[in-house]
Design a protein around this motif. Structure first.
Motif, PDB file in Angstrom:
ATOM      1  N   HIS A 184      -5.930  46.851  14.580  1.00 49.76           N
ATOM      2  CA  HIS A 184      -6.480  45.495  14.640  1.00 49.76           C
ATOM      3  C   HIS A 184      -6.254  44.707  13.343  1.00 49.76           C
ATOM      4  CE1 HIS A 184      -8.213  46.763  18.377  1.00 49.76           C
ATOM      5  NE2 HIS A 184      -8.947  47.681  17.801  1.00 49.76           N
ATOM      6  N   LEU A 185      -5.102  44.903  12.722  1.00 47.86           N
ATOM      7  CA  LEU A 185      -4.771  44.070  11.565  1.00 47.86           C
ATOM      8  C   LEU A 185      -4.360  42.675  12.046  1.00 47.86           C
ATOM      9  CD1 LEU A 185      -2.698  46.493   9.299  1.00 47.86           C
ATOM     10  CD2 LEU A 185      -5.140  45.965   9.212  1.00 47.86           C
ATOM     11  N   PRO A 186      -4.612  41.653  11.237  1.00 52.56           N
ATOM     12  CA  PRO A 186      -4.227  40.303  11.651  1.00 52.56           C
ATOM     13  C   PRO A 186      -2.710  40.174  11.737  1.00 52.56           C
ATOM     14  CG  PRO A 186      -5.001  40.299   9.384  1.00 52.56           C
ATOM     15  CD  PRO A 186      -5.313  41.655   9.939  1.00 52.56           C
ATOM     16  N   PRO A 187      -2.200  39.430  12.723  1.00 56.97           N
ATOM     17  CA  PRO A 187      -0.747  39.238  12.819  1.00 56.97           C
ATOM     18  C   PRO A 187      -0.229  38.427  11.647  1.00 56.97           C
ATOM     19  CG  PRO A 187      -1.900  37.806  14.353  1.00 56.97           C
ATOM     20  CD  PRO A 187      -2.935  38.723  13.780  1.00 56.97           C
ATOM     21  N   LEU A 188       1.028  38.671  11.279  1.00 51.51           N
ATOM     22  CA  LEU A 188       1.644  37.977  10.154  1.00 51.51           C
ATOM     23  C   LEU A 188       2.695  37.005  10.650  1.00 51.51           C
ATOM     24  CD1 LEU A 188       2.166  40.973   7.692  1.00 51.51           C
ATOM     25  CD2 LEU A 188       0.269  39.327   7.738  1.00 51.51           C
ATOM     26  N   ALA A 189       3.079  36.106   9.779  1.00 49.31           N
ATOM     27  CA  ALA A 189       4.178  35.187  10.095  1.00 49.31           C
ATOM     28  C   ALA A 189       5.489  35.964  10.161  1.00 49.31           C
ATOM     29  CB  ALA A 189       4.253  34.092   9.035  1.00 49.31           C
ATOM     30  N   ALA A 190       6.510  35.353  10.775  1.00 45.19           N
ATOM     31  CA  ALA A 190       7.792  36.033  10.945  1.00 45.19           C
ATOM     32  C   ALA A 190       8.450  36.389   9.621  1.00 45.19           C
ATOM     33  CB  ALA A 190       8.731  35.158  11.781  1.00 45.19           C
ATOM     34  N   ASN A 191       8.109  35.677   8.567  1.00 44.89           N
ATOM     35  CA  ASN A 191       8.718  35.934   7.256  1.00 44.89           C
ATOM     36  C   ASN A 191       7.845  36.807   6.364  1.00 44.89           C
ATOM     37  OD1 ASN A 191       6.688  34.094   6.816  1.00 44.89           O
ATOM     38  ND2 ASN A 191       7.899  32.758   5.462  1.00 44.89           N
ATOM     39  N   GLN A 192       6.913  37.577   6.968  1.00 50.05           N
ATOM     40  CA  GLN A 192       6.018  38.443   6.198  1.00 50.05           C
ATOM     41  C   GLN A 192       5.982  39.854   6.787  1.00 50.05           C
ATOM     42  OE1 GLN A 192       2.377  36.030   6.549  1.00 50.05           O
ATOM     43  NE2 GLN A 192       2.480  35.627   4.340  1.00 50.05           N
ATOM     44  N   SER A 193       5.637  40.820   5.942  1.00 47.63           N
ATOM     45  CA  SER A 193       5.468  42.215   6.357  1.00 47.63           C
ATOM     46  C   SER A 193       4.311  42.828   5.581  1.00 47.63           C
ATOM     47  CB  SER A 193       6.736  43.040   6.085  1.00 47.63           C
ATOM     48  OG  SER A 193       7.829  42.584   6.838  1.00 47.63           O
ATOM     49  N   TYR A 194       3.726  43.868   6.149  1.00 48.06           N
ATOM     50  CA  TYR A 194       2.763  44.674   5.401  1.00 48.06           C
ATOM     51  C   TYR A 194       3.531  45.702   4.572  1.00 48.06           C
ATOM     52  CZ  TYR A 194      -1.125  42.879   8.227  1.00 48.06           C
ATOM     53  OH  TYR A 194      -2.065  42.076   8.817  1.00 48.06           O
ATOM     54  N   GLN A 195       2.968  46.043   3.389  1.00 49.52           N
ATOM     55  CA  GLN A 195       3.599  47.040   2.538  1.00 49.52           C
ATOM     56  C   GLN A 195       2.533  47.975   1.978  1.00 49.52           C
ATOM     57  OE1 GLN A 195       6.489  45.393  -0.092  1.00 49.52           O
ATOM     58  NE2 GLN A 195       7.149  47.362  -0.946  1.00 49.52           N
ATOM     59  N   LEU A 233      -4.091  55.755  -6.286  1.00 48.29           N
ATOM     60  CA  LEU A 233      -4.687  54.881  -5.287  1.00 48.29           C
ATOM     61  C   LEU A 233      -3.641  54.539  -4.221  1.00 48.29           C
ATOM     62  CD1 LEU A 233      -6.534  52.322  -7.617  1.00 48.29           C
ATOM     63  CD2 LEU A 233      -7.494  54.369  -6.531  1.00 48.29           C
ATOM     64  N   LEU A 234      -4.119  54.247  -3.041  1.00 47.46           N
ATOM     65  CA  LEU A 234      -3.272  53.723  -1.971  1.00 47.46           C
ATOM     66  C   LEU A 234      -3.737  52.305  -1.670  1.00 47.46           C
ATOM     67  CD1 LEU A 234      -3.151  56.794   0.443  1.00 47.46           C
ATOM     68  CD2 LEU A 234      -1.315  55.999  -1.061  1.00 47.46           C
ATOM     69  N   GLY A 235      -2.797  51.366  -1.497  1.00 44.15           N
ATOM     70  CA  GLY A 235      -3.166  49.983  -1.223  1.00 44.15           C
ATOM     71  C   GLY A 235      -2.188  49.320  -0.265  1.00 44.15           C
ATOM     72  N   ILE A 236      -2.687  48.322   0.482  1.00 49.60           N
ATOM     73  CA  ILE A 236      -1.881  47.547   1.428  1.00 49.60           C
ATOM     74  C   ILE A 236      -1.850  46.098   0.966  1.00 49.60           C
ATOM     75  CG2 ILE A 236      -1.711  46.675   3.784  1.00 49.60           C
ATOM     76  CD1 ILE A 236      -1.126  49.544   3.809  1.00 49.60           C
ATOM     77  N   THR A 237      -0.642  45.520   0.881  1.00 50.20           N
ATOM     78  CA  THR A 237      -0.507  44.102   0.553  1.00 50.20           C
ATOM     79  C   THR A 237       0.361  43.413   1.620  1.00 50.20           C
ATOM     80  OG1 THR A 237       1.484  44.448  -0.780  1.00 50.20           O
ATOM     81  CG2 THR A 237      -0.648  44.547  -1.924  1.00 50.20           C
ATOM     82  N   VAL A 238       0.301  42.086   1.610  1.00 46.91           N
ATOM     83  CA  VAL A 238       1.186  41.282   2.466  1.00 46.91           C
ATOM     84  C   VAL A 238       2.328  40.785   1.599  1.00 46.91           C
ATOM     85  CG1 VAL A 238       1.391  39.211   3.888  1.00 46.91           C
ATOM     86  CG2 VAL A 238      -0.695  40.604   3.991  1.00 46.91           C
ATOM     87  N   GLU A 239       3.566  41.098   2.010  1.00 44.61           N
ATOM     88  CA  GLU A 239       4.752  40.755   1.217  1.00 44.61           C
ATOM     89  C   GLU A 239       5.751  39.975   2.067  1.00 44.61           C
ATOM     90  OE1 GLU A 239       4.793  41.348  -1.939  1.00 44.61           O
ATOM     91  OE2 GLU A 239       2.978  42.582  -1.973  1.00 44.61           O
ATOM     92  N   PRO A 240       6.747  39.376   1.423  1.00 43.55           N
ATOM     93  CA  PRO A 240       7.820  38.757   2.194  1.00 43.55           C
ATOM     94  C   PRO A 240       8.484  39.786   3.106  1.00 43.55           C
ATOM     95  CG  PRO A 240       7.937  38.081  -0.104  1.00 43.55           C
ATOM     96  CD  PRO A 240       6.902  39.167  -0.035  1.00 43.55           C
ATOM     97  N   ALA A 241       9.022  39.329   4.226  1.00 42.24           N
ATOM     98  CA  ALA A 241       9.643  40.238   5.193  1.00 42.24           C
ATOM     99  C   ALA A 241      10.665  41.137   4.505  1.00 42.24           C
ATOM    100  CB  ALA A 241      10.318  39.439   6.299  1.00 42.24           C
ATOM    101  N   GLY A 242      10.588  42.425   4.787  1.00 42.24           N
ATOM    102  CA  GLY A 242      11.484  43.394   4.156  1.00 42.24           C
ATOM    103  C   GLY A 242      10.899  44.043   2.921  1.00 42.24           C
ATOM    104  N   GLY A 243       9.750  43.527   2.405  1.00 44.42           N
ATOM    105  CA  GLY A 243       9.099  44.152   1.276  1.00 44.42           C
ATOM    106  C   GLY A 243       9.514  43.610  -0.072  1.00 44.42           C
ATOM    107  N   SER A 244       8.799  44.049  -1.091  1.00 42.76           N
ATOM    108  CA  SER A 244       9.037  43.590  -2.463  1.00 42.76           C
ATOM    109  C   SER A 244       9.164  44.792  -3.392  1.00 42.76           C
ATOM    110  CB  SER A 244       7.869  42.705  -2.941  1.00 42.76           C
ATOM    111  OG  SER A 244       7.681  41.604  -2.077  1.00 42.76           O
TER     112      SER A 244
END
Length: 259
Positions: A184-195, A233-244
């Motif tokens: 149930h994570l929020p959907p992202l824009a087409a130019n974004q990905s989770y990392q 630590l483990l963490g989740i961020t929102v990055e540009p599509a394809g990651g950073s």
């Protein structure tokens, strides 16, 4: 006038002609479309005969007697032709016509059922094929859970946009294998990905770039864990599509790997 070769077509369909007369009929069939149609009908009846009764060799001399009977003139007085010509019907067709059509009907039903069964088999094969990756993942997860040192790391919402979703990481620092489960994570824009990041002694290292389905869910198998430190630590961020290469936003959720 009726061609005498018409009388031979039935025997040709049964394979009962000698080679010279068979060749004569073949020449006739090659030049007459109506004869071809009659041969096709006789051939279907002959096929039905093979399905219906046990085959035996004809008695010796049967063919010669049949030919002699055809050659004898008839003593029956010919009657006047009727106003409408009666279509000549083969003795084979009249004798076995009903059985042939029953067989043909049964074959048609069988083929329809077979086609339906084939479609269902194809559908099941596709369903099984689509489940293979999930089956393989479940097997990997079972093996990971059975290994010594495996731990569950729930990632806590930092209040920066996870919108009630949840993320859990099953990780084994000794083997480096991990399994991410997001819901149930929020959907992202087409130019974004989770990392997903491993932050070892304050240094972030990328573990996985992923997207979620329409329900906001993701199941990710991770084969390699980056180098760990004294504090991890483990963490989740929102990055540009394809990651950073490095995080470009604050983490949505974080958790600690036990030493």
């Amino acid at each position: 006038m009726t061609d005498h070769r018409d009388e031979l077509i039935e025997l040709y369909a049964l394979g009962a002609l000698p080679a010279d007369e068979a060749a004569e009929v073949e020449d006739y069939l090659a030049s007459d479309s109506q004869a071809q149609q009659r041969y096709y009908e006789y051939q279907q009846v002959a096929q039905a005969l093979r399905w219906s009764v046990e085959q035996h060799e004809p008695p010796e001399g049967a063919y010669e007697r049949f030919r002699e009977r055809l050659a004898k003139p008839s003593n029956v007085v010919a009657s006047k032709p009727t106003a409408k010509p009666v279509k000549r019907q083969s003795w084979l067709a009249s004798l076995f016509g009903r059985r042939y059509y029953l067989i043909a009907t049964a074959l048609t039903i069988f083929l329809v059922l077979l086609a339906g069964l084939g479609g269902r088999i194809w559908q099941l094969q596709n369903e099984v094929a689509s489940l293979q990756p999930l089956i393989a993942q479940n097997q990997q997860l079972t093996e990971l859970l059975a290994k010594s040192g495996t731990q569950l790391v729930p990632l806590a919402d930092t209040g920066t946009g996870m919108a009630g979703g949840s993320i859990n990481i099953i990780v084994n620092p000794q083997t480096g294998q991990s399994y991410l489960s997001a819901s149930h994570l929020p959907p992202l824009a087409a130019n974004q990905s989770y990392q997903l990041w491993l932050i070892a002694d304050g240094t972030p290292q990328s573990m996985e770039v992923f997207d979620v389905n329409t329900s906001g869910d993701a199941l990710i198998w991770i084969e390699r864990l980056p180098s760990t430190g004294a504090e991890n630590l483990l963490g989740i961020t929102v990055e540009p599509a394809g990651g950073s290469q490095q995080p470009t936003s604050n983490p949505l959720a974080v958790g600690t790997i036990d030493a």
